[in-house]
Write an enzyme that holds these catalytic residues in place. Structure first.
Site, mmCIF file in Angstrom:
data_model
loop_
_atom_site.group_PDB
_atom_site.id
_atom_site.type_symbol
_atom_site.label_atom_id
_atom_site.label_comp_id
_atom_site.label_asym_id
_atom_site.label_seq_id
_atom_site.Cartn_x
_atom_site.Cartn_y
_atom_site.Cartn_z
ATOM 1 N N THR A 244 0.906 -1.282 0.011
ATOM 2 C CA THR A 244 -0.014 0.113 0.025
ATOM 3 C C THR A 244 1.042 1.270 0.143
ATOM 4 O OG1 THR A 244 -1.817 0.950 1.158
ATOM 5 C CG2 THR A 244 -0.024 0.060 2.592
ATOM 6 N N GLY A 245 0.418 2.464 -0.573
ATOM 7 C CA GLY A 245 1.175 3.431 -0.494
ATOM 8 C C GLY A 245 1.404 3.803 -1.941
#
Length: 333
Positions: A244-245
């Site tokens: 994620t990110g």
């Protein structure tokens, strides 16, 4: 060849064959014991569900799916589907924050225990992209469908078109436009993704990843979430990882594949996630301005995670306990 020499050679051949047969039997027995031990080790920690962010409803739904006897992959679909249907989440599915033109475009992918993969990119008007990704994997000769084609395929499979831009997300977009500069730059306002890894009671691993991507991104932008090896990778012999990110940074390091390969080399899930994060930190001078986090699950049912900055949390459902925790992070500003 003289008769005596022939007999000697024949005798040696018999001895050699006998020795080889004994060795093969011993090897087979050892292999069986090793596999049995591995299964015992796996089952001590299985089943287990782990996901990015505080998504207890999603991990609970995945756990309940496993309890019904569903596969690890179906548990992923059921779990992630909860967040996709959550209009208040503004990160996946309905209610996701739009691109800079006000269009909600969704990316998602799945991988099963056989290494099969399916994905949809830049799909609009369909609330559950992760379920469509599963159908791409199972019902087409392809692994990725994008844009209008992905939407048409979803409709052909019985999914209904609906407006995914909620009033709250529309309001956020309009507020952003007041001060935004329409330039092809990475923004860091929002990039929450739901990544989920599931191991069933037999030690079988599958995973999925779903997102609406960067908020107010350029039209057509695709991040890591739906790309095999970056946003998600599953190797049922070793383990799995999802990210994620800021997807651009994960893509450049093929992050999830890297984590799985590090676990193959003997690193724990925590150690593998940390090394993958540090690979990004060491390569990017701009790491202070974006977030990346990984979660991982190995074949023993052990979980791990690591992120660049504070704020990242994970949710794990194991042994009947649904727990959210903050993993370790780098965060050296």
């Amino acid at each position: 060849m003289k008769r005596r020499k022939f007999i000697q050679n024949a005798a040696l051949g018999t001895v050699g064959a006998s020795t080889l047969a004994s060795a093969l039997v011993a090897c087979s027995d050892t292999e069986k014991k090793t596999k049995a031990a591995a299964i015992d080790t796996q089952n001590k920690n299985a089943p287990v569900v782990i996901a990015t962010w505080d998504v207890k409803d999603a991990t609970a739904a995945a756990w309940q799916s496993l309890e019904k006897g569903n596969s690890a992959l179906q548990a992923v679909i059921d779990g992630c589907g909860v967040e996709e249907a959550n209009a208040d989440g503004q990160s996946v599915g309905i209610g996701g924050l739009p691109d800079r033109d006000g269009r909600v475009t969704l990316d998602a992918c799945v991988m099963n225990e056989h290494g099969d993969y399916g994905a949809v990119l830049c799909m609009e008007n369909i609330k559950h992209p992760i379920a469509v990704a599963k159908m791409v994997m199972e019902d087409t000769p392809h692994v990725i469908l994008a844009g209008v084609g992905a939407e048409q395929f979803a409709v052909s499979k019985g999914f209904k078109r609906e407006n995914l831009l909620t009033e709250a997300s529309k309001s956020g977009w309009e507020e952003w436009k007041k001060t935004a500069q329409y330039e092809p730059i990475i923004n860091i306002e929002n990039h929450d993704t739901i990544g989920m890894l599931v191991m069933d009671k037999n030690g079988t691993i599958s995973g999925g990843c779903t997102t609406s991507g960067l908020a107010f991104k350029m039209a057509g932008r695709v991040g890591d979430s739906a790309v095999i090896g970056s946003g998600l990778f599953v190797d049922n012999e070793i383990g799995a990882c999802t990210a994620t990110g800021l997807g651009e940074e994960v893509l450049k390091t093929v992050g999830s594949y890297l984590v799985v390969e590090l676990m193959r080399q003997g690193k724990s899930p925590d150690q593998a996630c940390k090394e993958a994060v540090m690979r990004i930190v060491n390569k990017s001078k701009n790491y202070k301005n974006f977030q990346v986090g990984y979660i991982a699950l190995n074949k023993k049912g052990e979980t791990g995670s690591y992120s660049i900055h504070d704020g990242f949390v994970t949710t794990t459902y194991k042994n009947g306990i649904n727990e959210t925790k903050k993993p370790e992070y780098f965060d050296k500003l």
